[in-house]
Design a protein around this motif. Structure first.
Motif, PDB file in Angstrom:
ATOM      1  N   HIS A  14       8.824   2.100   7.818  1.00 33.45           N
ATOM      2  CA  HIS A  14       8.119   3.361   8.074  1.00 33.45           C
ATOM      3  C   HIS A  14       8.309   3.781   9.519  1.00 33.45           C
ATOM      4  O   HIS A  14       8.464   2.944  10.411  1.00 33.45           O
ATOM      5  CB  HIS A  14       6.632   3.270   7.735  1.00 33.45           C
ATOM      6  N   HIS A  32       6.462   6.111  12.460  1.00 32.36           N
ATOM      7  CA  HIS A  32       5.274   6.844  12.904  1.00 32.36           C
ATOM      8  C   HIS A  32       5.746   8.065  13.690  1.00 32.36           C
ATOM      9  O   HIS A  32       6.513   7.932  14.652  1.00 32.36           O
ATOM     10  CB  HIS A  32       4.427   5.988  13.853  1.00 32.36           C
ATOM     11  N   ILE A  48       0.839  -1.198   0.000  1.00 31.04           N
ATOM     12  CA  ILE A  48       0.000   0.000   0.000  1.00 31.04           C
ATOM     13  C   ILE A  48       0.882   1.260   0.000  1.00 31.04           C
ATOM     14  O   ILE A  48       0.545   2.268  -0.623  1.00 31.04           O
ATOM     15  CB  ILE A  48      -0.968  -0.039   1.205  1.00 31.04           C
ATOM     16  N   PHE A  49       2.045   1.184   0.665  1.00 33.51           N
ATOM     17  CA  PHE A  49       2.902   2.366   0.717  1.00 33.51           C
ATOM     18  C   PHE A  49       3.562   2.631  -0.640  1.00 33.51           C
ATOM     19  O   PHE A  49       3.719   3.783  -1.044  1.00 33.51           O
ATOM     20  CB  PHE A  49       3.961   2.219   1.811  1.00 33.51           C
ATOM     21  N   ARG A 109      -0.156  11.605   6.176  1.00 42.30           N
ATOM     22  CA  ARG A 109      -0.951  11.359   7.381  1.00 42.30           C
ATOM     23  C   ARG A 109      -1.475   9.925   7.389  1.00 42.30           C
ATOM     24  O   ARG A 109      -1.932   9.421   6.358  1.00 42.30           O
ATOM     25  CB  ARG A 109      -2.092  12.377   7.485  1.00 42.30           C
ATOM     26  N   ASP A 110      -1.404   9.299   8.581  1.00 42.37           N
ATOM     27  CA  ASP A 110      -1.906   7.933   8.746  1.00 42.37           C
ATOM     28  C   ASP A 110      -3.422   7.938   8.575  1.00 42.37           C
ATOM     29  O   ASP A 110      -4.135   8.819   9.056  1.00 42.37           O
ATOM     30  CB  ASP A 110      -1.521   7.399  10.126  1.00 42.37           C
ATOM     31  N   VAL A 111      -3.939   6.926   7.869  1.00 45.66           N
ATOM     32  CA  VAL A 111      -5.372   6.834   7.596  1.00 45.66           C
ATOM     33  C   VAL A 111      -6.168   6.519   8.866  1.00 45.66           C
ATOM     34  O   VAL A 111      -7.366   6.807   8.919  1.00 45.66           O
ATOM     35  CB  VAL A 111      -5.628   5.779   6.484  1.00 45.66           C
ATOM     36  N   THR A 141       2.423  -4.100  10.220  1.00 47.57           N
ATOM     37  CA  THR A 141       1.406  -4.597   9.281  1.00 47.57           C
ATOM     38  C   THR A 141       1.752  -4.328   7.826  1.00 47.57           C
ATOM     39  O   THR A 141       1.221  -4.996   6.939  1.00 47.57           O
ATOM     40  CB  THR A 141       0.025  -3.978   9.589  1.00 47.57           C
ATOM     41  N   VAL A 142       2.601  -3.341   7.566  1.00 43.28           N
ATOM     42  CA  VAL A 142       2.964  -3.016   6.181  1.00 43.28           C
ATOM     43  C   VAL A 142       4.465  -3.274   6.011  1.00 43.28           C
ATOM     44  O   VAL A 142       5.286  -2.642   6.687  1.00 43.28           O
ATOM     45  CB  VAL A 142       2.625  -1.555   5.826  1.00 43.28           C
ATOM     46  N   ASN A 183       7.583   0.007  14.123  1.00 42.86           N
ATOM     47  CA  ASN A 183       7.247  -1.372  14.458  1.00 42.86           C
ATOM     48  C   ASN A 183       8.017  -2.293  13.523  1.00 42.86           C
ATOM     49  O   ASN A 183       7.962  -2.133  12.301  1.00 42.86           O
ATOM     50  CB  ASN A 183       5.740  -1.599  14.323  1.00 42.86           C
ATOM     51  N   CYS A 242       3.858  -5.846  15.899  1.00 41.22           N
ATOM     52  CA  CYS A 242       2.604  -5.542  15.189  1.00 41.22           C
ATOM     53  C   CYS A 242       2.829  -4.754  13.899  1.00 41.22           C
ATOM     54  O   CYS A 242       1.962  -3.963  13.487  1.00 41.22           O
ATOM     55  CB  CYS A 242       1.603  -4.808  16.068  1.00 41.22           C
TER      56      CYS A 242
HETATM   57  P1  5GP Z   1       2.433  -0.622  11.159  1.00 37.54           P
HETATM   58  O1  5GP Z   1       1.284  -1.281  11.879  1.00 37.54           O
HETATM   59  O2  5GP Z   1       2.943  -1.487  10.037  1.00 37.54           O
HETATM   60  O3  5GP Z   1       3.526  -0.145  12.075  1.00 37.54           O
HETATM   61  O4  5GP Z   1       1.853   0.701  10.533  1.00 37.54           O
HETATM   62  C1  5GP Z   1       1.157   0.745   9.335  1.00 37.54           C
HETATM   63  C2  5GP Z   1       0.317   1.996   9.355  1.00 37.54           C
HETATM   64  O5  5GP Z   1      -0.144   2.247   8.053  1.00 37.54           O
HETATM   65  C3  5GP Z   1      -0.916   1.927  10.261  1.00 37.54           C
HETATM   66  O6  5GP Z   1      -0.850   2.936  11.242  1.00 37.54           O
HETATM   67  C4  5GP Z   1      -2.079   2.132   9.296  1.00 37.54           C
HETATM   68  O7  5GP Z   1      -3.122   2.891   9.838  1.00 37.54           O
HETATM   69  C5  5GP Z   1      -1.414   2.840   8.129  1.00 37.54           C
HETATM   70  N1  5GP Z   1      -2.063   2.619   6.850  1.00 37.54           N
HETATM   71  C6  5GP Z   1      -2.461   1.422   6.343  1.00 37.54           C
HETATM   72  N2  5GP Z   1      -3.017   1.582   5.119  1.00 37.54           N
HETATM   73  C7  5GP Z   1      -2.956   2.921   4.861  1.00 37.54           C
HETATM   74  C8  5GP Z   1      -3.385   3.710   3.750  1.00 37.54           C
HETATM   75  O8  5GP Z   1      -3.922   3.227   2.745  1.00 37.54           O
HETATM   76  N3  5GP Z   1      -3.171   5.049   3.819  1.00 37.54           N
HETATM   77  C9  5GP Z   1      -2.572   5.625   4.911  1.00 37.54           C
HETATM   78  N4  5GP Z   1      -2.399   6.952   4.880  1.00 37.54           N
HETATM   79  N5  5GP Z   1      -2.147   4.909   5.970  1.00 37.54           N
HETATM   80  C10 5GP Z   1      -2.353   3.565   5.943  1.00 37.54           C
END
Ligand code: 5GP
Length: 116
Positions: free
Chosen positions: A102, A104, A6-7, A30-32, A97-98, A89, A95
């Protein structure tokens, strides 16, 4: 079928994001699903780094650049005076997820310690 994360799709402008900073090396948006009043993700444009665990001596300058960007963004977004948190993360236990490195940048409220 695309195997882009997605990124990577956000980097390639295939899906929209609220971009707050961009240069040749990194992107901030910005985070969604914000976990604080200000929640920005700062990512390298390269897809070579899935997490912090992939950083090498060759990519340390890129990481240093990203941290400079994070510091400037924190100031520009008004977070520096009261403080802010930067989180990366890394892997399943944390946790993540992507699978694209990245950071935060979170601010605008107080945070607990230790983290959950
Ligand atoms: P992780 O959990 O991998 O540390 O963080 C992944 C972040 O990506 C999460 O905070 C999630 O809300 C954010 N995220 C996932 N999909 C999208 C998206 O399509 N657009 C944006 N802006 N953020 C996303």
């Amino acid at each position: 079928m695309s195997d882009k994360t997605i990124f990577k799709k956000i980097i390639d402008k295939e899906i929209p994001a609220q971009v707050v900073y961009e240069d040749e090396l990194c992107l901030a948006f910005r985070d969604v699903a914000p976990q604080a009043p200000t929640h920005v993700l700062v990512i390298p444009k390269t897809t070579e780094l899935k997490s912090l665990d992939d950083v090498t001596p060759q990519t340390e300058a890129l990481i240093g650049h990203i941290f400079g960007v994070i510091q400037r963004l924190a100031r520009e977004l008004g977070l520096a005076e009261d403080g802010y948190r930067v989180v990366s993360n890394c892997g399943e236990n944390a946790c993540q997820t992507v699978p694209h490195l990245h950071f935060h940048l979170l601010g605008g409220r107080g945070f607990a310690w230790p983290p959950g």
